[in-house]
Design an enzyme around this catalytic site. Structure first.
Site, PDB file in Angstrom:
ATOM      1  N   TYR A 135      -1.870  -0.636  10.319  1.00  0.00           N
ATOM      2  CA  TYR A 135      -1.878  -0.832   8.865  1.00  0.00           C
ATOM      3  C   TYR A 135      -0.559  -0.373   8.252  1.00  0.00           C
ATOM      4  CZ  TYR A 135      -3.959  -1.165   4.192  1.00  0.00           C
ATOM      5  OH  TYR A 135      -4.240  -1.516   2.903  1.00  0.00           O
ATOM      6  N   SER A 137       0.863  -1.181   0.000  1.00  0.00           N
ATOM      7  CA  SER A 137       0.000   0.000   0.000  1.00  0.00           C
ATOM      8  C   SER A 137       0.894   1.223   0.000  1.00  0.00           C
ATOM      9  CB  SER A 137      -0.882   0.002   1.254  1.00  0.00           C
ATOM     10  OG  SER A 137      -1.499   1.262   1.453  1.00  0.00           O
TER      11      SER A 137
END
Length: 259
Positions: free
Chosen positions: A139, A126
């Site tokens: 995350y 990501s």
């Protein structure tokens, strides 16, 4: 024509990648946690937390294809929250799926790739693996781990002719928001809004990712916002820091007012 395995293939970016690989004429094995096949391509139930499922996937590729050319470690969940609100159980869950799921996939297929002296590993990380916004510590941490793992393996596996790519998109429209759950509901709602209101679709991202895979690019940043954030951090760090702190201040204000 390549032999390709994609995890998290039932929806989102995984499904978009499967569709594009198939359209390009490749053989594709889609995998996901659901026992039911989502489409017409070969499908195998694979929970990335299960070493036994990974062993079964390797066996399937050897028995049906006599090997594998491209492994796409794409399965993952969305998570996030303030460090004092998100629970340790939530940390354990995202580490087990988003980071250790990729580790298990690499460990399962690397022996096969070494024997073949060929192959390509594509790990979905990501933009959060490259830049680290506030209120997303779990995350950011696991996605940064995927980036680090990918770079490590790109060097480690080079003598065997194995290439490694890592994909780092920013927010795009997908059902990933459905996996958000946890104690920090305010931050979860913000993440859902960013995902659902993005102008980019999973297919938009998949098109750029496939092009990067074909070129054997190591770092694939498939959209403009992710590229701008990455380059700002690298070459305009004071501006990057100011932006991140503004995000933190706005999030703090929303949390204080229960929004």
């Amino acid at each position: 024509m390549s032999r390709v395995l994609v995890t998290g293939a039932a929806s989102g970016l995984g499904a978009a990648l499967v569709a594009r690989f198939v359209a390009d004429g490749h053989q594709v094995l889609g995998t996901d946690v659901s026992p039911d096949a989502p489409g017409s391509t070969p499908y195998l139930k694979l929970d990335v937390r299960s070493p036994e499922d990974w062993d079964a996937a390797v066996a399937w590729c050897e028995e049906n294809w006599d090997g594998l050319d491209i492994l796409v470690n794409n399965a993952g969940i969305a998570t996030g929250g303030r460090i004092d609100v998100e629970t340790l159980d939530e940390w354990d869950r995202v580490v087990d799926i988003n980071l250790m799921g990729v580790v298990r996939g690499c460990r399962a297929f690397v022996p096969l790739f070494k024997r073949q002296r060929s192959g390509q590993i594509v790990n979905t990380a990501s933009a959060a693996g490259l830049v680290h916004p506030p209120m997303m510590s779990s995350y950011n941490t696991v996605k940064a781990g995927v980036v680090a793992l990918s770079e490590t393996l790109s060097h480690e596996l080079s003598p065997y002719g194995v290439h490694v790519s890592v994909v780092c998109p920013s927010f795009f429209r997908t059902n990933l928001a459905d996996s958000i759950r946890g104690a920090d509901s305010a931050m979860g709602a913000t993440a859902r809004q960013l995902i659902e209101k993005s102008p980019r679709s999973a297919d938009d991202i998949a098109a750029v990712v496939i092009a990067g895979i074909k070129k054997k690019q190591h770092l694939i940043i498939p959209d403009r916002p992710a590229q701008l954030a990455y380059w700002t951090k690298r070459f305009a760090r004071p501006l990057y820091n100011r932006q991140m702190r503004r995000i933190a201040a706005r999030a703090h204000e929303r949390a204080e007012h229960g929004r």
